[in-house]
Design a protein around this motif. Structure first.
Motif, PDB file in Angstrom:
ATOM      1  N   LEU A  25      28.512  -4.641  29.350  1.00  0.00           N
ATOM      2  CA  LEU A  25      27.072  -3.925  29.526  1.00  0.00           C
ATOM      3  C   LEU A  25      26.817  -2.626  28.623  1.00  0.00           C
ATOM      4  O   LEU A  25      25.662  -2.357  29.064  1.00  0.00           O
ATOM      5  CB  LEU A  25      26.923  -3.657  31.116  1.00  0.00           C
ATOM      6  N   PHE A  26      27.914  -2.253  28.135  1.00  0.00           N
ATOM      7  CA  PHE A  26      27.719  -0.950  27.349  1.00  0.00           C
ATOM      8  C   PHE A  26      27.123   0.204  28.120  1.00  0.00           C
ATOM      9  O   PHE A  26      26.375   1.088  27.917  1.00  0.00           O
ATOM     10  CB  PHE A  26      26.635  -1.223  26.167  1.00  0.00           C
ATOM     11  N   ILE A  27      28.072   0.339  29.288  1.00  0.00           N
ATOM     12  CA  ILE A  27      27.952   1.486  30.321  1.00  0.00           C
ATOM     13  C   ILE A  27      29.216   1.961  30.518  1.00  0.00           C
ATOM     14  O   ILE A  27      30.204   1.426  30.179  1.00  0.00           O
ATOM     15  CB  ILE A  27      26.936   0.992  31.440  1.00  0.00           C
ATOM     16  N   SER A  28      29.197   3.293  30.947  1.00  0.00           N
ATOM     17  CA  SER A  28      30.313   3.876  31.467  1.00  0.00           C
ATOM     18  C   SER A  28      30.998   3.138  32.604  1.00  0.00           C
ATOM     19  O   SER A  28      30.485   2.331  33.557  1.00  0.00           O
ATOM     20  CB  SER A  28      30.291   5.236  31.739  1.00  0.00           C
ATOM     21  N   LEU A  29      32.294   3.367  32.704  1.00  0.00           N
ATOM     22  CA  LEU A  29      33.137   2.881  33.993  1.00  0.00           C
ATOM     23  C   LEU A  29      32.720   3.395  35.125  1.00  0.00           C
ATOM     24  O   LEU A  29      32.530   2.832  36.337  1.00  0.00           O
ATOM     25  CB  LEU A  29      34.590   3.384  33.610  1.00  0.00           C
ATOM     26  N   ASN A  30      32.143   4.761  35.036  1.00  0.00           N
ATOM     27  CA  ASN A  30      31.939   5.531  36.214  1.00  0.00           C
ATOM     28  C   ASN A  30      30.275   4.966  36.637  1.00  0.00           C
ATOM     29  O   ASN A  30      30.263   4.651  37.992  1.00  0.00           O
ATOM     30  CB  ASN A  30      31.808   6.964  36.062  1.00  0.00           C
ATOM     31  N   THR A  31      29.530   4.593  35.875  1.00  0.00           N
ATOM     32  CA  THR A  31      28.255   3.890  35.927  1.00  0.00           C
ATOM     33  C   THR A  31      28.535   2.593  36.961  1.00  0.00           C
ATOM     34  O   THR A  31      27.932   2.119  37.894  1.00  0.00           O
ATOM     35  CB  THR A  31      27.582   3.563  34.955  1.00  0.00           C
ATOM     36  N   VAL A  32      29.588   1.752  36.469  1.00  0.00           N
ATOM     37  CA  VAL A  32      30.023   0.543  36.928  1.00  0.00           C
ATOM     38  C   VAL A  32      30.215   0.807  38.462  1.00  0.00           C
ATOM     39  O   VAL A  32      29.755  -0.017  39.246  1.00  0.00           O
ATOM     40  CB  VAL A  32      31.050  -0.148  36.261  1.00  0.00           C
ATOM     41  N   GLU A  33      31.135   1.800  38.636  1.00  0.00           N
ATOM     42  CA  GLU A  33      31.645   1.930  40.077  1.00  0.00           C
ATOM     43  C   GLU A  33      30.511   2.341  40.804  1.00  0.00           C
ATOM     44  O   GLU A  33      30.367   1.911  42.203  1.00  0.00           O
ATOM     45  CB  GLU A  33      32.718   2.985  39.955  1.00  0.00           C
ATOM     46  N   THR A  34      29.477   3.339  40.258  1.00  0.00           N
ATOM     47  CA  THR A  34      28.380   3.610  41.041  1.00  0.00           C
ATOM     48  C   THR A  34      27.709   2.532  41.643  1.00  0.00           C
ATOM     49  O   THR A  34      27.172   2.144  42.647  1.00  0.00           O
ATOM     50  CB  THR A  34      27.565   4.567  40.277  1.00  0.00           C
ATOM     51  N   HIS A  35      27.237   1.692  40.558  1.00  0.00           N
ATOM     52  CA  HIS A  35      26.599   0.184  40.810  1.00  0.00           C
ATOM     53  C   HIS A  35      27.110  -0.460  41.846  1.00  0.00           C
ATOM     54  O   HIS A  35      26.598  -0.991  42.916  1.00  0.00           O
ATOM     55  CB  HIS A  35      26.491  -0.424  39.281  1.00  0.00           C
ATOM     56  N   ARG A  36      28.462  -0.719  41.737  1.00  0.00           N
ATOM     57  CA  ARG A  36      29.347  -1.454  42.831  1.00  0.00           C
ATOM     58  C   ARG A  36      29.033  -1.059  44.191  1.00  0.00           C
ATOM     59  O   ARG A  36      28.783  -1.670  45.085  1.00  0.00           O
ATOM     60  CB  ARG A  36      30.519  -1.690  42.445  1.00  0.00           C
ATOM     61  N   LYS A  37      29.365   0.233  44.374  1.00  0.00           N
ATOM     62  CA  LYS A  37      29.022   0.920  45.589  1.00  0.00           C
ATOM     63  C   LYS A  37      27.676   0.795  45.973  1.00  0.00           C
ATOM     64  O   LYS A  37      27.557   0.399  47.181  1.00  0.00           O
ATOM     65  CB  LYS A  37      29.333   2.515  45.382  1.00  0.00           C
ATOM     66  N   ASN A  38      26.603   0.863  45.324  1.00  0.00           N
ATOM     67  CA  ASN A  38      25.318   0.705  45.565  1.00  0.00           C
ATOM     68  C   ASN A  38      24.820  -0.651  46.022  1.00  0.00           C
ATOM     69  O   ASN A  38      24.161  -1.184  47.066  1.00  0.00           O
ATOM     70  CB  ASN A  38      24.385   1.071  44.480  1.00  0.00           C
ATOM     71  N   ILE A  39      25.638  -1.549  45.505  1.00  0.00           N
ATOM     72  CA  ILE A  39      25.428  -3.034  45.755  1.00  0.00           C
ATOM     73  C   ILE A  39      25.937  -3.372  47.023  1.00  0.00           C
ATOM     74  O   ILE A  39      25.123  -4.025  48.000  1.00  0.00           O
ATOM     75  CB  ILE A  39      25.944  -4.029  44.550  1.00  0.00           C
ATOM     76  N   LYS A  40      27.245  -2.793  47.385  1.00  0.00           N
ATOM     77  CA  LYS A  40      27.800  -3.106  48.744  1.00  0.00           C
ATOM     78  C   LYS A  40      26.835  -2.448  49.985  1.00  0.00           C
ATOM     79  O   LYS A  40      26.739  -3.075  50.885  1.00  0.00           O
ATOM     80  CB  LYS A  40      29.209  -2.582  48.724  1.00  0.00           C
TER      81      LYS A  40
END
Length: 226
Positions: free
Chosen positions: A190-205
């Motif tokens: 997705l051409f985003i940072s690892l930290n952004t992915v983790e933030t998205h995953r947290k928000n999804i949950k």
């Protein structure tokens, strides 16, 4: 109850169905649209339910559905029947799966049913609907499929509001998560940072109110992300 001026037409219509009902493989049910009550049912259905015609005609729609049907199923197909009535189309039918509880039985039995408008008044307004219901062999694969389809549909209905809270980017992250992609792989794709992915995953949950990987995958599968 229906007005007396319509009784003769109704009785004639029911008599025409009654004359062939016992030769058909399914159960025939005729409902009054005004209050949803049953005005007639074929003998095969009455025997399975363990009631007389007078008894079932005396039940309200709420009593009828709560006594013999799975309440979660009815939340799916009753609105579809109501939409059919509103469209008032002679050629249209609604077909659906439903679970029926027979007389003194604890288990539900799967049926496939089809409903259409059966009779109108002098102003062309629907007053009766007719349903034919076919039992599914419990050993047949269709029974298992019907169960899975209904479970998925109920999950979708219960969780639709939660699902709509997800942003477009969160949907992408959820899709890749369900496909088994790691956070690193997701960041790269997705051409985003690892930290952004983790933030998205947290928000999804948080938005979906679950920490279960299985449930997250269920959201992705049932809402057609994968």
């Amino acid at each position: 109850m229906l007005s007396s001026s319509k009784n003769q037409r109704i009785e004639e219509s029911i008599a025409s169905i009654s004359s062939i009902a016992e030769f058909l493989p399914g159960v025939i049910i005729i409902h009054e649209i005004k209050d949803g009550s049953v005005v007639w049912m074929s003998n095969s259905g009455l025997l399975k339910l363990g009631v007389s015609l007078d008894e079932i005609k005396g039940l309200t729609a709420e009593e009828y559905y709560s006594r013999f049907f799975n309440s979660e199923d009815t939340q799916d197909y009753v609105p579809k029947i109501m939409e059919l009535i509103q469209r008032n189309n002679d050629e249209e039918t609604v077909t659906y799966f439903q679970q029926v509880k027979f007389d003194k039985a604890d288990d539900f039995h799967w049926h496939m049913s089809s409903t259409k408008i059966f009779m109108r008044d002098e102003n062309n307004n629907p007053i009766l609907i007719i349903t034919i219901s076919f039992p599914l062999d419990p050993k047949h694969h269709l029974s298992n499929k019907a169960g899975r389809l209904m479970e998925e549909n109920n999950f979708l209905r219960r969780n639709h509001k939660l699902y709509t809270k997800l942003s477009y980017r969160e949907l992408e992250v959820l899709r890749l998560l369900a496909l088994g992609k790691s956070a690193t792989d997701t960041a790269s794709e997705l051409f985003i940072s690892l930290n952004t992915v983790e933030t998205h995953r947290k928000n999804i949950k948080l938005k979906l109110n679950t920490k279960s990987y299985f449930e997250l995958c269920q959201f992705a599968r049932i809402f057609d992300l994968v």
